[in-house]
Design a protein around this motif. Sequence first.
Motif, PDB file in Angstrom:
ATOM      1  N   ILE A 302       0.778  -1.335   0.049  1.00 20.63           N
ATOM      2  CA  ILE A 302      -0.049  -0.076  -0.031  1.00 20.63           C
ATOM      3  C   ILE A 302       0.923   1.329   0.045  1.00 20.63           C
ATOM      4  O   ILE A 302       0.590   2.147  -0.427  1.00 20.63           O
ATOM      5  CB  ILE A 302      -0.939   0.141   1.268  1.00 20.63           C
ATOM      6  N   GLU A 303       2.023   1.309   0.743  1.00 24.22           N
ATOM      7  CA  GLU A 303       2.842   2.356   0.541  1.00 24.22           C
ATOM      8  C   GLU A 303       3.402   2.556  -0.910  1.00 24.22           C
ATOM      9  O   GLU A 303       3.519   3.805  -1.088  1.00 24.22           O
ATOM     10  CB  GLU A 303       4.081   1.989   1.615  1.00 24.22           C
ATOM     11  N   GLU A 304       3.687   1.557  -1.252  1.00 25.78           N
ATOM     12  CA  GLU A 304       4.166   1.638  -2.876  1.00 25.78           C
ATOM     13  C   GLU A 304       3.002   2.446  -3.722  1.00 25.78           C
ATOM     14  O   GLU A 304       3.411   3.281  -4.813  1.00 25.78           O
ATOM     15  CB  GLU A 304       4.800   0.514  -3.498  1.00 25.78           C
ATOM     16  N   LEU A 305       2.082   1.761  -3.318  1.00 25.90           N
ATOM     17  CA  LEU A 305       0.701   2.298  -4.355  1.00 25.90           C
ATOM     18  C   LEU A 305       0.398   3.868  -4.181  1.00 25.90           C
ATOM     19  O   LEU A 305       0.300   4.348  -5.092  1.00 25.90           O
ATOM     20  CB  LEU A 305      -0.460   1.444  -4.149  1.00 25.90           C
ATOM     21  N   ILE A 306       0.475   3.915  -2.863  1.00 27.51           N
ATOM     22  CA  ILE A 306       0.173   5.639  -2.523  1.00 27.51           C
ATOM     23  C   ILE A 306       1.370   6.557  -3.109  1.00 27.51           C
ATOM     24  O   ILE A 306       0.995   7.500  -3.598  1.00 27.51           O
ATOM     25  CB  ILE A 306      -0.040   5.741  -1.048  1.00 27.51           C
ATOM     26  N   LYS A 307       2.414   5.947  -3.063  1.00 28.23           N
ATOM     27  CA  LYS A 307       3.629   6.830  -3.588  1.00 28.23           C
ATOM     28  C   LYS A 307       3.285   7.021  -5.096  1.00 28.23           C
ATOM     29  O   LYS A 307       3.530   8.050  -5.668  1.00 28.23           O
ATOM     30  CB  LYS A 307       4.832   6.104  -3.286  1.00 28.23           C
ATOM     31  N   THR A 308       3.156   5.876  -5.837  1.00 23.92           N
ATOM     32  CA  THR A 308       2.928   6.231  -7.251  1.00 23.92           C
ATOM     33  C   THR A 308       1.516   7.009  -7.580  1.00 23.92           C
ATOM     34  O   THR A 308       1.509   7.827  -8.363  1.00 23.92           O
ATOM     35  CB  THR A 308       2.806   4.582  -8.007  1.00 23.92           C
ATOM     36  N   PHE A 309       0.478   6.842  -6.684  1.00 21.95           N
ATOM     37  CA  PHE A 309      -0.765   7.529  -6.926  1.00 21.95           C
ATOM     38  C   PHE A 309      -0.363   9.043  -6.532  1.00 21.95           C
ATOM     39  O   PHE A 309      -0.761   9.962  -7.568  1.00 21.95           O
ATOM     40  CB  PHE A 309      -1.650   7.037  -5.822  1.00 21.95           C
ATOM     41  N   VAL A 310       0.221   9.369  -5.367  1.00 22.31           N
ATOM     42  CA  VAL A 310       0.739  10.831  -5.296  1.00 22.31           C
ATOM     43  C   VAL A 310       1.692  11.631  -6.305  1.00 22.31           C
ATOM     44  O   VAL A 310       1.285  12.390  -6.808  1.00 22.31           O
ATOM     45  CB  VAL A 310       1.437  10.944  -4.075  1.00 22.31           C
TER      46      VAL A 310
END
Length: 452
Positions: A302-310
């Motif tokens: 989830i940390e990697e997904l949110i990083k990509t999202f932001v």
Amino acid sequence: MARWSWGFLFLLMGGCYCQYKPTWESIDSRPVPEWFDQAKFGIFIHWGVFSVPSYGSEWFWWYWQGQKIPSYLYFMAKNYPPGFKYQDFAPHLTAEFFNAKDWVDIFASSGAKYIVLTTKHHEGYTLWGSKYSWNWNAVDVGPKRDLVDEISSALRKYSDLRLGLYHSLFEWFHPLFRADAANNFTTSSFPQEKSLPELYEIINKYKPELLWSDGDGDAPDQYWNSTGFLAWLYNESPVRDTVVTNDRWGKGSICTHGGYYTCADRYNPGHLLKHKWENCMSIDQRSWGYRRDAKFSDYLTIEELIKTFVETVSCGGNLLMNVGPTHDGRIIPIFEERLRQMGQWLKVNGEGIYNTTAWRVQNDSVTPGVWYTWKSQEKAVYAFLLSWPSEGYVILSDPIVSLAQTQAVLLGYKPLKWVPLKPKGLQVYLPALSPGQMPCSWAWTIRLTGVD
């Protein structure tokens, strides 16, 4: 009076005022509908016959029979009898656990604003009962259900999400396409008899507000009559006012022509583009379709997904996050967990995501892992911190502050103390919070008002 009469006669004769011409210059002049830029987040769903072997990739058929990759040949020789054909997988796309309402509940909980469902991938199997795909569709063989209709109906009944449909222009092994390819695409039997009729069929029947084209098969857009179809889509189709399209309409069109740009799978340039774009990516880093052979490390955290999202939103893009359902119609727990975690994060931080635009800088000039968005109606800058600072403060070097007007608020918490820096910027002090006091668990957002 005569001009009005001629116009009235033109309408009576079934004509239309065609604002967009079948040329790229005209098609490219159409603005991307505003809803898409405001949405920021969508869910991609790759589902098809490839979900039955669920090995390696959704490109299973091509890797097995087209490229004849040894690992795929071995997998088939070990697990299936001699003479087994790819078409023999289709009856096992049973979808017995598929419940469209349950899927919509998961999608809505993620905070996404639209979905994109693969109605037909490069294998040619359609998830609706297409009359142009006889005995190779979900109504005739497999689940014996119109899966596109069930999903689109549930989406509209139980949520506010917008419907997007993916459609592959080409098909790996279709004899008409292969014949056209052998003729260097000087003939166009396949698009005229198969691909284009399918496109008209799904637009008129399901009325999607997003059409995600893919798979040009190295054929030029003239072969696909892409500008002709898009002119109809924008001028006369039932979704002409709201529909959004992408850029995959023939060899050379990607990142150049069409609606918004995708440029490449998992495209994340890290800088602002002049044209609206989308980052299509998958939670499973190695496949878009479901894989039984996936390892835990293959799934993005989830940390990697949110990083990509932001990063994506800060640079003006939308994120299209993919999940691959199983042959029996389930969204596996790790996909569901990731989607629901995205929703939890957006409940706190969505203010800095939805309806925002890129700011004058995308990421901080001094502090790594800080990204910005801008909301003009509130004159607010949002600073996303991908990690919680161990020093108890964060330096935001790009905002120009005012002692009298600038305010800093941690979303989900309360106002924060800050001091100005020279020549510009500010140092924001973060509270010492226990895990239970944190407004969210991954990536935090500071809203700045009264800044330039």
